[in-house]
Design an enzyme around this catalytic site. Structure first.
Site, PDB file in Angstrom:
ATOM      1  CD  GLU A   1      -2.912  -0.608   2.561  1.00 25.36           C
ATOM      2  OE1 GLU A   1      -2.836   0.521   3.113  1.00 25.36           O
ATOM      3  OE2 GLU A   1      -3.638  -1.518   2.971  1.00 25.36           O
TER       4      GLU A   1
ATOM      5  CD  GLU B   1     -12.127   1.938   0.033  1.00 23.11           C
ATOM      6  OE1 GLU B   1     -12.665   0.907   0.480  1.00 23.11           O
ATOM      7  OE2 GLU B   1     -10.890   2.138   0.072  1.00 23.11           O
TER       8      GLU B   1
ATOM      9  CE  LYS C   1     -10.713   3.273   4.658  1.00 20.59           C
ATOM     10  NZ  LYS C   1      -9.348   3.198   4.095  1.00 20.59           N
TER      11      LYS C   1
ATOM     12  CD  GLU D   1      -7.608   6.768   6.847  1.00 18.69           C
ATOM     13  OE1 GLU D   1      -7.840   5.739   6.193  1.00 18.69           O
ATOM     14  OE2 GLU D   1      -6.479   7.059   7.277  1.00 18.69           O
TER      15      GLU D   1
END
Length: 465
Positions: free
Chosen positions: A264, A321, A324, A330
């Site tokens: 990642e 996303e 989240k 984030e």
């Protein structure tokens, strides 16, 4: 009949052998979001974008079926909550492999299983003691099904697993993890010819220390660089410094032969008011420059400590996303919106690498030191799972401000003359093999581009260029 069964397997194995020798860029496909497109549409998006590797956070049947026959290499995940069962019951691991890997192979090119994710990040996480046993049971299940030559087993770790990160040459793992978990895990990776997965996020180091880390250093853009006083290697970006801290930690335990995959890394396009540096422009610069450098090939895709390393890097993440938790950043690491519009452009093929990356490499240079301050402070190192704390000392911070740096391009006179001649014929001004801050493919200066490392938390305010 047997011939038709063996042929796809043989083709898949030869494909893996062909791709094993080079650096590549993949993407993490997280799905904690609303209104995401169907898996089949996502596969079309991956192929049209030139993305040939994808990492999942589960083993969703719909996604694995959609990837069948696509030619995209896949890493599936056995989640943290199943580690205990996989460790205690070999039958559970075998059943999991049969349901989530064997039934799709080889049409879906599953190349790795990530057992857990960042299990060391939470000091109260009790699954760490089960990790290596779970990894071994999953591998033994692959052996029983004859899949172990094609599917590797690993487990992504966060940089918070490092106890020391600056300078990169002093990188070391947290002492309390070494004997109980890390050495057994690294032994397993060595025995099975697998690799260590590491999650690397320069953004969180920059965001917490923007007053001392230049943005150009975090984004792979032109900067004077910094010298590691322990190794004499010069670093031109924070990503390289972080990965080399991991390499140094492996060397300290005598696991130099274990490869590293960056499972990642990424940069958010949006953040809260205090999340300095989160913007579409900076996200495009970080991910784009990293992708260009990795895909450019040659020695430039390695790190200062491991210049010939072929790095596989997975960008986080494919989509924004919105479900989240945590700060705004984030929910905004995606390359695409859920409706599949691009947040910004990132090249995923070598053809898109001709412009953009800043020089990132190494030249051994003697560094003049200064007296570092005592004390300790905290900085954040966060991955997919949210905010985590990691120790960075004031001595490390002070060392960065104490050292003066000098840009030392070592290019021969003949090379300079050749470059001058070339610049007249092309109309492009080249200095020392660098065009627009990019080391050219024709001439690689001896400070060839570098790669990775933990959180060197200070950058010199004074430079000599």
């Amino acid at each position: 009949m047997q011939r038709f069964i063996l042929l796809p397997t043989l083709i898949f194995y030869l494909t893996l052998l062909t791709l094993a020798g080079g650096s590549s860029i993949g993407v993490n496909y997280g799905r904690v979001a609303s209104n995401l497109p169907s898996a089949f549409k996502v596969v079309k998006l991956l192929k049209s974008s030139g993305i040939d590797r994808v990492k999942l956070y589960d083993a969703d049947p719909a996604v694995l079926r959609a990837l069948s026959g696509s030619g995209i290499k896949v890493t599936v995940n056995l989640p943290n909550e199943q580690l205990h069962a996989a460790a205690k019951k070999p039958s559970f691991a075998l059943s999991w492999v049969e349901r989530n890997v064997a039934v799709y192979h080889p049409r879906t090119q599953i190349e790795a299983i990530a057992v857990g994710n960042e299990v060391f990040a939470d000091p109260h996480n009790r699954t760490a003691s089960h990790l290596v046993r779970a990894m071994r049971n999953v591998h033994e299940a692959l052996v029983k099904r004859g899949l172990h030559p094609f599917v590797k087993v690993s487990s992504p770790i966060a940089l918070s697993a490092l106890g020391s990160s600056y300078p990169s040459s002093s990188g070391s793992f947290r002492p309390e993890l070494v004997e109980p978990v890390l050495k057994p895990m690294l032994d397993f990776l060595r025995e099975t010819a697998s690799y260590l997965m590491v999650n690397v996020y320069p953004f969180f180091a920059y965001e917490s220390n923007a007053d001392v880390i230049p943005l150009d250093y975090a984004l792979f853009r032109a900067n004077p660089g910094s010298v590691d006083p322990g190794s004499g290697l010069r670093y031109f970006n924070l990503f390289d410094a972080q990965v080399d801290a991991v390499f140094a930690a492996l060397s300290a335990l005598r696991y130099d032969d274990v490869r590293v995959v960056v499972s990642e890394t990424g940069w958010p396009s949006k953040g809260d008011g205090h999340e300095v540096g989160a913007s579409p422009r900076n996200a495009a610069a970080y991910n784009g420059n990293l992708a260009r450098r990795i895909l450019s090939g040659g020695t430039g895709s390695g790190t200062p400590l491991r210049p010939h390393a072929n790095l596989t890097v997975y960008l986080f993440a494919l989509f924004n996303e919105d479900r989240k938790a945590g700060p705004t950043s984030e929910r905004n690491f995606g390359l695409f919106y859920p409706d599949m519009r691009k947040v910004y452009d990132v090249p995923f093929a070598a053809a898109g690498t001709e412009k953009g990356p800043s020089p990132a490499g190494t030249a051994p240079v003697a560094a003049a030191g200064g007296r570092a301050r005592r004390g300790a402070w905290r900085t954040r190192a966060r991955g997919r799972g949210g905010c985590r704390k990691g120790w960075i000392t004031r001595a490390e911070r002070g060392a960065w401000t104490a050292v003066r740096f000098r840009w030392v391009p070592r290019v021969t006179i003949l090379t300079r003359l050749w470059l001058m001649r070339r610049s007249r014929s092309t109309g492009i001004i080249r200095r020392g093999g660098v065009r627009s801050g990019v080391a050219t493919s024709m001439v690689r200066p001896t400070w060839s581009r570098s790669s990775l490392g933990m959180v060197p938390v200070n950058f010199p305010r004074e430079t000599e260029i």
